[in-house]
Design a protein around this motif. Sequence first.
Motif, PDB file in Angstrom:
ATOM      1  N   HIS A  94       0.840  -1.201   0.000  1.00 27.13           N
ATOM      2  CA  HIS A  94       0.000   0.000   0.000  1.00 27.13           C
ATOM      3  C   HIS A  94       0.878   1.256   0.000  1.00 27.13           C
ATOM      4  O   HIS A  94       0.650   2.175  -0.789  1.00 27.13           O
ATOM      5  CB  HIS A  94      -0.920  -0.040   1.232  1.00 27.13           C
ATOM      6  N   ARG A  95       1.883   1.270   0.852  1.00 27.59           N
ATOM      7  CA  ARG A  95       2.806   2.419   0.916  1.00 27.59           C
ATOM      8  C   ARG A  95       3.532   2.599  -0.415  1.00 27.59           C
ATOM      9  O   ARG A  95       3.616   3.715  -0.947  1.00 27.59           O
ATOM     10  CB  ARG A  95       3.801   2.213   2.051  1.00 27.59           C
ATOM     11  N   LEU A  96       4.053   1.518  -0.968  1.00 32.85           N
ATOM     12  CA  LEU A  96       4.790   1.602  -2.225  1.00 32.85           C
ATOM     13  C   LEU A  96       3.904   1.988  -3.408  1.00 32.85           C
ATOM     14  O   LEU A  96       4.381   2.554  -4.382  1.00 32.85           O
ATOM     15  CB  LEU A  96       5.486   0.262  -2.521  1.00 32.85           C
ATOM     16  N   ALA A  97       2.619   1.678  -3.311  1.00 34.35           N
ATOM     17  CA  ALA A  97       1.684   2.021  -4.381  1.00 34.35           C
ATOM     18  C   ALA A  97       1.134   3.431  -4.221  1.00 34.35           C
ATOM     19  O   ALA A  97       0.242   3.843  -4.968  1.00 34.35           O
ATOM     20  CB  ALA A  97       0.533   1.013  -4.414  1.00 34.35           C
ATOM     21  N   GLY A  98       1.662   4.168  -3.265  1.00 31.58           N
ATOM     22  CA  GLY A  98       1.250   5.556  -3.087  1.00 31.58           C
ATOM     23  C   GLY A  98      -0.021   5.729  -2.291  1.00 31.58           C
ATOM     24  O   GLY A  98      -0.704   6.741  -2.416  1.00 31.58           O
TER      25      GLY A  98
END
Length: 102
Positions: A94-98
């Motif tokens: 989720h974090r890496l996908a913005g």
Amino acid sequence: MATEDDVRRAALALPGVVERSSWGRPAWFAATLMARIWDDGVLTVKTEEREALAGTDPATYFWTPHHDRSPQLVLVRLERIGLQELGELLDESHRLAGGRRR
């Protein structure tokens, strides 16, 4: 053991995540794709630790030649992980996908 329903519940509990189809499979999006069912019982997620995960547990974490060009993507055999590990994977993805923060 995690299931597709567990993925759905955990992913949709994250801020701003929506579910829609990608290549005919369930997928979850934050700002961009964060997770997708690759095959029955196999989830694709983004991680910064693909090499480490696959190196320490290749029976659970792996990728195909298709994923070589996407070094943040790893495939996960859901039957081999618990709900806590699934949650951690989805949080990172989720974090890496913005994704928006809570």
